[in-house]
Design a protein around this motif. Structure first.
Motif, PDB file in Angstrom:
ATOM      1  N   THR A 331      27.812 -74.329  12.349  1.00 24.51           N
ATOM      2  CA  THR A 331      28.799 -75.372  12.601  1.00 24.51           C
ATOM      3  C   THR A 331      30.005 -74.740  13.277  1.00 24.51           C
ATOM      4  N   ASN A 332      30.408 -75.301  14.405  1.00 28.30           N
ATOM      5  CA  ASN A 332      31.467 -74.704  15.216  1.00 28.30           C
ATOM      6  C   ASN A 332      32.624 -75.685  15.370  1.00 28.30           C
ATOM      7  N   LEU A 333      33.822 -75.273  14.942  1.00 25.40           N
ATOM      8  CA  LEU A 333      35.013 -76.116  15.002  1.00 25.40           C
ATOM      9  C   LEU A 333      35.912 -75.669  16.148  1.00 25.40           C
ATOM     10  N   TRP A 334      36.444 -76.654  16.869  1.00 18.31           N
ATOM     11  CA  TRP A 334      37.350 -76.328  17.975  1.00 18.31           C
ATOM     12  C   TRP A 334      38.502 -77.328  18.000  1.00 18.31           C
ATOM     13  N   GLU A 335      39.669 -76.831  18.348  1.00 22.01           N
ATOM     14  CA  GLU A 335      40.883 -77.643  18.433  1.00 22.01           C
ATOM     15  C   GLU A 335      41.210 -77.852  19.909  1.00 22.01           C
ATOM     16  N   LEU A 340      41.474 -70.714  23.345  1.00 20.61           N
ATOM     17  CA  LEU A 340      40.513 -69.667  23.025  1.00 20.61           C
ATOM     18  C   LEU A 340      39.334 -70.197  22.222  1.00 20.61           C
ATOM     19  N   ALA A 341      39.174 -71.513  22.160  1.00 19.34           N
ATOM     20  CA  ALA A 341      38.069 -72.128  21.427  1.00 19.34           C
ATOM     21  C   ALA A 341      37.053 -72.708  22.402  1.00 19.34           C
ATOM     22  N   PHE A 342      35.766 -72.509  22.106  1.00 23.27           N
ATOM     23  CA  PHE A 342      34.713 -72.958  22.998  1.00 23.27           C
ATOM     24  C   PHE A 342      33.602 -73.647  22.212  1.00 23.27           C
ATOM     25  N   ALA A 343      32.869 -74.528  22.898  1.00 18.81           N
ATOM     26  CA  ALA A 343      31.748 -75.232  22.289  1.00 18.81           C
ATOM     27  C   ALA A 343      30.504 -74.350  22.307  1.00 18.81           C
ATOM     28  N   ALA A 344      29.568 -74.642  21.392  1.00 14.62           N
ATOM     29  CA  ALA A 344      28.349 -73.836  21.278  1.00 14.62           C
ATOM     30  C   ALA A 344      27.079 -74.625  21.565  1.00 14.62           C
ATOM     31  N   SER A 345      27.121 -75.955  21.448  1.00 19.06           N
ATOM     32  CA  SER A 345      25.892 -76.752  21.438  1.00 19.06           C
ATOM     33  C   SER A 345      25.163 -76.809  22.776  1.00 19.06           C
ATOM     34  N   LYS A 346      25.857 -76.603  23.895  1.00 18.56           N
ATOM     35  CA  LYS A 346      25.177 -76.633  25.191  1.00 18.56           C
ATOM     36  C   LYS A 346      24.574 -75.283  25.569  1.00 18.56           C
ATOM     37  N   VAL A 347      25.097 -74.240  24.980  1.00 16.13           N
ATOM     38  CA  VAL A 347      24.649 -72.890  25.331  1.00 16.13           C
ATOM     39  C   VAL A 347      23.533 -72.411  24.407  1.00 16.13           C
ATOM     40  N   PHE A 348      23.596 -72.812  23.133  1.00 15.71           N
ATOM     41  CA  PHE A 348      22.644 -72.306  22.148  1.00 15.71           C
ATOM     42  C   PHE A 348      21.821 -73.432  21.536  1.00 15.71           C
ATOM     43  N   GLN A 349      20.651 -73.045  21.006  1.00 14.03           N
ATOM     44  CA  GLN A 349      19.771 -73.942  20.266  1.00 14.03           C
ATOM     45  C   GLN A 349      19.247 -73.180  19.060  1.00 14.03           C
ATOM     46  N   LEU A 350      19.290 -73.832  17.906  1.00 10.02           N
ATOM     47  CA  LEU A 350      18.787 -73.198  16.696  1.00 10.02           C
ATOM     48  C   LEU A 350      17.268 -73.055  16.754  1.00 10.02           C
ATOM     49  N   HIS A 351      16.724 -72.221  15.875  1.00  9.61           N
ATOM     50  CA  HIS A 351      15.294 -71.909  15.934  1.00  9.61           C
ATOM     51  C   HIS A 351      14.421 -73.134  15.656  1.00  9.61           C
ATOM     52  N   THR A 354      17.106 -77.801  16.981  1.00 14.24           N
ATOM     53  CA  THR A 354      18.358 -78.566  16.946  1.00 14.24           C
ATOM     54  C   THR A 354      19.490 -77.727  17.523  1.00 14.24           C
ATOM     55  N   ALA A 355      20.588 -78.394  17.809  1.00 13.41           N
ATOM     56  CA  ALA A 355      21.739 -77.702  18.388  1.00 13.41           C
ATOM     57  C   ALA A 355      22.741 -77.342  17.306  1.00 13.41           C
ATOM     58  N   PRO A 356      23.508 -76.286  17.495  1.00 13.06           N
ATOM     59  CA  PRO A 356      24.652 -76.057  16.609  1.00 13.06           C
ATOM     60  C   PRO A 356      25.553 -77.283  16.620  1.00 13.06           C
ATOM     61  N   VAL A 357      26.237 -77.523  15.531  1.00 18.89           N
ATOM     62  CA  VAL A 357      27.096 -78.694  15.414  1.00 18.89           C
ATOM     63  C   VAL A 357      28.503 -78.331  15.864  1.00 18.89           C
ATOM     64  N   ASP A 358      28.965 -78.961  16.953  1.00 20.69           N
ATOM     65  CA  ASP A 358      30.339 -78.782  17.426  1.00 20.69           C
ATOM     66  C   ASP A 358      31.200 -79.906  16.870  1.00 20.69           C
ATOM     67  N   LEU A 359      32.265 -79.547  16.173  1.00 23.97           N
ATOM     68  CA  LEU A 359      33.158 -80.540  15.589  1.00 23.97           C
ATOM     69  C   LEU A 359      34.584 -80.336  16.091  1.00 23.97           C
ATOM     70  N   PRO A 360      35.169 -81.361  16.711  1.00 20.91           N
ATOM     71  CA  PRO A 360      36.567 -81.237  17.135  1.00 20.91           C
ATOM     72  C   PRO A 360      37.510 -81.338  15.940  1.00 20.91           C
ATOM     73  N   VAL A 361      38.590 -80.594  16.019  1.00 20.00           N
ATOM     74  CA  VAL A 361      39.630 -80.621  14.997  1.00 20.00           C
ATOM     75  C   VAL A 361      40.839 -81.322  15.597  1.00 20.00           C
ATOM     76  N   SER A 362      41.306 -82.368  14.960  1.00 22.68           N
ATOM     77  CA  SER A 362      42.435 -83.123  15.507  1.00 22.68           C
ATOM     78  C   SER A 362      43.666 -82.236  15.632  1.00 22.68           C
ATOM     79  N   HIS A 363      44.373 -82.425  16.755  1.00 20.89           N
ATOM     80  CA  HIS A 363      45.597 -81.648  16.964  1.00 20.89           C
ATOM     81  C   HIS A 363      46.711 -82.167  16.076  1.00 20.89           C
ATOM     82  N   GLN A 364      47.385 -81.254  15.408  1.00 24.15           N
ATOM     83  CA  GLN A 364      48.537 -81.591  14.576  1.00 24.15           C
ATOM     84  C   GLN A 364      49.807 -81.206  15.327  1.00 24.15           C
TER      85      GLN A 364
END
Length: 398
Positions: A331-335, A340-351, A354-364
């Motif tokens: 599971t990959n979190l990005w703000e 310096l944060a990047f997504a993982a689901s388009k580059v990698f695939q689990l064995h 399925t794809a890694p789960v990319d979750l955005p973090v709301s900006h505070q």
């Protein structure tokens, strides 16, 4: 006994006690036992980074109150700052619409003396002919496609010409309204001067913004980005030593953890720590990982730029890279404001496909513009880690 979650920090974490305190707070918020993995003492030596940072200030500069020196942008820089592909016909069309609208408004306003529509020298066609002649000589206006700026330029130019036609301004009025063949030349000259004035104002505004942006980048983003680059360089050279530190901390808890598929570890990792975790989980001698949560990390970015090796194949652009079974879940979190944060689901695939789960973090808003270190205190991040890790709570066999 439940195995803890091992937490690997990212860049610029030199103080072990501060990192341990951050992990303790994160563990309490997530409701999961955690063990800090500190490797910051092996990172870049950043005591004297400031000595390598460029500055516009020279020893001869004498600035009061510590003010920043003026940032003067050369003409080629102006071209780089503003739009590159410009439709001049569209530009001038927007200027012309504003000129005509403002002239019409001025001529029909009550109490405006000569602004009554009877001034043939205020012919918008003639004015726009002279604008087109002078347009390519501007340094800033000719390079913007911003419709608001173009409209305001046209309106301001028309207002200035209307003021020059005001009988209360005797010199300007008689100069423009004088008889003779040189009247068009006077109008041409006036349009050019007024357009150049507006161009200088636009340039001054852009340079003021540029100076402030330069200061913000150097004072707010510069130190964090520089320390990030320093630790990345050190990690590339001393990867084995840093991996050994991670393995040692895990072995101190249980020598069997991470060695086989039967006893995988659970890891939460920030920034470069996420790269470390992915590198170790996909190594030819992998650290078997049941669940990985990364936040503000760059594993996908690094692999796209420079394939990481181990069990990973290079990214070809069409298909994601298949991750080995030694990295079971990710599971990959990005703000959104974290550069310096990047997504993982388009580059990698689990064995399992399925794809890694990319979750955005709301900006505070309270985190400001430099958000790369903000994840540690965000309730959402702790909640995700707690939820992910609670699904994987390996226990010792009875």
């Amino acid at each position: 006994m439940k195995d803890p979650v091992f937490v690997i920090h990212g860049v610029a974490n030199r103080n072990r006690d501060e990192f341990t305190a951050s992990v303790s707070a994160l563990a309490a918020a997530a409701g999961v036992a955690m063990v800090p993995v500190h490797w910051g003492d092996l990172g870049a030596q950043d005591n004297f980074i400031d000595a390598a940072l460029p500055t516009y200030r020279s020893e001869q500069d004498t600035l009061r109150d510590g003010a920043e020196p003026e940032l003067v942008l050369a003409e080629p820089v102006a071209a780089a700052l503003l739009a590159e592909a410009i439709d001049e016909i569209r530009q001038l069309s927007q200027v012309e619409d504003a000129v005509r609208a403002q002239l019409s408004e001025g001529k029909h306003a009550e109490g405006e003396g000569l602004r009554d529509g009877s001034d043939p020298w205020l012919d918008p066609d003639q004015i726009m002919e002279y604008v087109r002649e002078a347009w390519d000589d501007t340094e800033w206006l000719c390079r913007t496609d911003d419709p608001h700026l173009l409209r305001e330029t046209g309106r301001s130019l028309a207002r200035l010409l209307l003021d020059d036609a005001d009988p209360d301004l005797d010199d300007a009025y008689h100069g423009l309204r004088g008889d003779g063949p040189d009247v068009p030349d006077r109008l041409r000259s006036l349009v050019r001067r007024r357009l150049n004035d507006l161009d200088r104002i636009a340039g001054a505004a852009v340079q003021a913004v540029g100076a402030r942006l330069n200061h913000a980048v150097r004072s707010r983003f510069g130190p964090g980005t520089t320390r990030f680059l320093g630790d990345v360089l050190v990690y590339q050279r001393h990867r084995d030593a840093i991996h050994a530190r991670v393995r040692q901390v895990i072995e101190d808890v249980d020598p069997d953890l991470g060695r086989t598929a039967a006893r995988p570890v659970r890891i939460a990792a920030h920034s470069l720590g996420g790269v470390i975790a992915v590198d170790m989980a996909t190594d030819t001698r992998p650290l078997w990982t049941e669940s990985l949560v990364t936040f503000g990390s760059q594993a996908a970015f690094f692999h796209v730029c420079d394939p990481r090796g181990g069990q990973l194949t290079p990214y070809g652009g069409s298909m994601p890279v298949r991750l080995p079974a030694s990295l079971n879940r990710w599971t990959n979190l990005w703000e959104p404001m974290d550069v310096l944060a990047f997504a993982a689901s388009k580059v990698f695939q689990l064995h399992d496909g399925t794809a890694p789960v990319d979750l955005p973090v709301s900006h505070q808003a309270s985190t400001g513009m430099w958000t790369h270190s903000a994840y540690w205190g965000l309730p959402y991040v702790a909640s995700v880690i707690g939820n992910v890790m609670s699904r994987d709570q390996p226990t010792e066999a009875p």
